[in-house]
Motif scaffolding. Structure first.
Motif, PDB file in Angstrom:
ATOM      1  N   ASP A  97      12.373   5.485  -0.033  1.00  0.00           N
ATOM      2  CA  ASP A  97      13.675   5.451  -0.710  1.00  0.00           C
ATOM      3  C   ASP A  97      14.198   4.024  -0.837  1.00  0.00           C
ATOM      4  OD1 ASP A  97      13.489   8.127  -0.850  1.00  0.00           O
ATOM      5  OD2 ASP A  97      15.285   8.569   0.330  1.00  0.00           O
ATOM      6  N   LEU A  98      13.994   3.268   0.228  1.00  0.00           N
ATOM      7  CA  LEU A  98      14.422   1.878   0.237  1.00  0.00           C
ATOM      8  C   LEU A  98      13.684   1.121  -0.850  1.00  0.00           C
ATOM      9  CD1 LEU A  98      16.511   0.813   2.058  1.00  0.00           C
ATOM     10  CD2 LEU A  98      14.777   0.055   3.677  1.00  0.00           C
ATOM     11  N   VAL A 132      19.746  -7.342   1.919  1.00  0.00           N
ATOM     12  CA  VAL A 132      21.057  -6.703   2.087  1.00  0.00           C
ATOM     13  C   VAL A 132      20.933  -5.342   2.766  1.00  0.00           C
ATOM     14  CG1 VAL A 132      22.947  -5.628   0.803  1.00  0.00           C
ATOM     15  CG2 VAL A 132      22.224  -7.944   0.239  1.00  0.00           C
ATOM     16  N   LEU A 133      19.851  -4.627   2.448  1.00  0.00           N
ATOM     17  CA  LEU A 133      19.727  -3.274   2.995  1.00  0.00           C
ATOM     18  C   LEU A 133      19.024  -3.218   4.353  1.00  0.00           C
ATOM     19  CD1 LEU A 133      18.936  -1.242  -0.235  1.00  0.00           C
ATOM     20  CD2 LEU A 133      21.141  -1.805   0.793  1.00  0.00           C
ATOM     21  N   THR A 134      18.530  -4.356   4.808  1.00  0.00           N
ATOM     22  CA  THR A 134      17.828  -4.375   6.085  1.00  0.00           C
ATOM     23  C   THR A 134      18.709  -4.989   7.163  1.00  0.00           C
ATOM     24  OG1 THR A 134      15.740  -4.644   4.890  1.00  0.00           O
ATOM     25  CG2 THR A 134      15.734  -5.151   7.256  1.00  0.00           C
ATOM     26  N   GLU A 135      18.795  -4.301   8.270  1.00  0.00           N
ATOM     27  CA  GLU A 135      19.686  -4.779   9.336  1.00  0.00           C
ATOM     28  C   GLU A 135      19.125  -6.038  10.002  1.00  0.00           C
ATOM     29  OE1 GLU A 135      20.694  -1.716  12.089  1.00  0.00           O
ATOM     30  OE2 GLU A 135      22.536  -2.754  12.703  1.00  0.00           O
ATOM     31  N   ASN A 194       9.996   1.824   3.641  1.00  0.00           N
ATOM     32  CA  ASN A 194      10.501   3.190   3.464  1.00  0.00           C
ATOM     33  C   ASN A 194      10.584   3.487   1.964  1.00  0.00           C
ATOM     34  OD1 ASN A 194      12.842   4.807   2.584  1.00  0.00           O
ATOM     35  ND2 ASN A 194      13.173   5.168   4.755  1.00  0.00           N
ATOM     36  N   ILE A 237      29.282  -6.559   1.965  1.00  0.00           N
ATOM     37  CA  ILE A 237      29.047  -6.272   0.546  1.00  0.00           C
ATOM     38  C   ILE A 237      30.165  -6.849  -0.315  1.00  0.00           C
ATOM     39  CG2 ILE A 237      28.827  -4.428  -1.169  1.00  0.00           C
ATOM     40  CD1 ILE A 237      26.420  -4.643   0.645  1.00  0.00           C
ATOM     41  N   ALA A 280      12.476   2.255  -3.556  1.00  0.00           N
ATOM     42  CA  ALA A 280      12.985   2.617  -4.879  1.00  0.00           C
ATOM     43  C   ALA A 280      14.195   1.763  -5.237  1.00  0.00           C
ATOM     44  CB  ALA A 280      13.348   4.097  -4.900  1.00  0.00           C
ATOM     45  N   ILE A 281      15.089   1.589  -4.270  1.00  0.00           N
ATOM     46  CA  ILE A 281      16.283   0.779  -4.557  1.00  0.00           C
ATOM     47  C   ILE A 281      15.923  -0.686  -4.736  1.00  0.00           C
ATOM     48  CG2 ILE A 281      18.478  -0.045  -3.649  1.00  0.00           C
ATOM     49  CD1 ILE A 281      19.304   2.510  -3.130  1.00  0.00           C
TER      50      ILE A 281
END
Lengths: 182, 182
Positions: free
Chosen positions: B6-7, B35-38, B4, B89, B9-10
């Motif tokens: 936006d993802l 961390v951002l992926t479930e 994705n 987090i 980019a982070i």
DNA sequence: TTAATGTTTCAGTAATTTCTGAAAGTTTAG
DNA sequence: CTAAACTTTCAGAAATTACTGAAACATTAA
């Protein structure tokens, strides 16, 4: 200009730690040397103590000035620049924390802020889970920023008070829980 | 496995910030991604998302595990390693702070402690001014260590309490000044 | 002015860190 | 056991970061 043996050990240690603290070896060594030396030091003296080139000293001094950790002192009738620490250890530490917060936290905080804004009402942008996690990181970074800003306003006396208390934030919070009726 | 936008980019931003946070680009990117992926991610998936070699993934995973930031998840009947974040987090942040404190503060603290001990009754070792400055740095680092230890014991609820208070240590200290009669 | 005494810049070099990918190692299903 | 499916290691290559030193620039005493 050969250095006291113990002093040299610390100065070189600062050099080794430097990359972990966010600067390069020379900057670390120079910071150590200047902070631990009472007399203002000329570039020449620094070069002799640390065996580094004139150009390197100049660049490191520039870097330390950009962090506001040292300043130039001039003797009347002498054209040389003499470097001194820009305040007490506590003031230097504040400066380092502030600068590191700026470099390590702010950029991420603003990127996340922007992304959370733009994806607010647009489910097509970020997966819900990612959005949640980003929000969590964002909030935590914001909290840190607030703490650091707070530390900026803390004077030496406050530090001493904290030191006497023996522990930190947690104890103070417990205190608050006990003292404020709910 | 394309990411994705936006993802991505982070995740790339994490890669750029990594060196400031104490690890290398790949480690930073992988941390962000995980961390951002479930879903738990396999090395293969990570490789496709980030375009990095198998060896690099393995080394970065090892590094992240040494920081206790990720752990391996295994599906029954599947031999692959799947990586997941090792907690919330807040727990990850605690982990990072603890590890950084270990790497950035402890070595200096023990060197200074040793030097202050050995030069205690021996004026020939360190100039008085240097000794004073070292003592100051030592005491401050010790205070930071205490704070970090304290943060280790803080639970999410405490964090939320702190967030609601809106500011940090300074406000709490003011509070203490007002509430404790002297 | 100008010459002496400094400082800064920066292109090239050196040192360090990171990354790749093939070979070696490990684990497990059958 | 054996072979398939993975993971790890590590030597060499690539990328990045830091350092040197000579030339350019700046300041000031005379």
């Amino acid at each position: 200009m050969s250095l006291n043996e113990d002093l040299q050990a610390i100065v070189y240690h600062f050099g080794e730690m430097a990359s972990r603290w966010g600067f390069n070896r020379t900057v670390g060594q120079m910071l150590g040397l200047i902070v631990l030396t009472e007399e203002p030091l000329s570039a020449e003296q620094i070069g002799q103590s640390l065996n580094i080139s004139r150009g390197n000293i100049s660049m490191a001094a520039k870097e330390l000035q950009s962090w506001q950790l040292i300043r130039v002192h001039r003797e009347p009738g002498d054209r040389k620049d003499y470097y001194v620490a820009n305040g007490s250890i506590w003031e230097l530490a504040q400066q380092v924390m502030s600068e590191r917060s700026k470099r390590e936290i702010n950029p991420t905080l603003s990127l996340m802020r922007t992304q959370l804004m733009t994806s607010e009402n647009d489910d097509s942008r970020l997966p819900a889970y990612s959005k949640q996690q980003i929000q969590q990181v964002h909030d935590l970074l914001e909290l840190f920023t607030l703490w650091f800003a707070d530390v900026q306003n803390m004077k030496q006396e406050h530090i001493k008070a904290l030191m006497k208390m023996g522990a930190g934030v947690g104890k103070v919070l417990e205190l608050k829980d006990k003292l404020i009726p709910r």
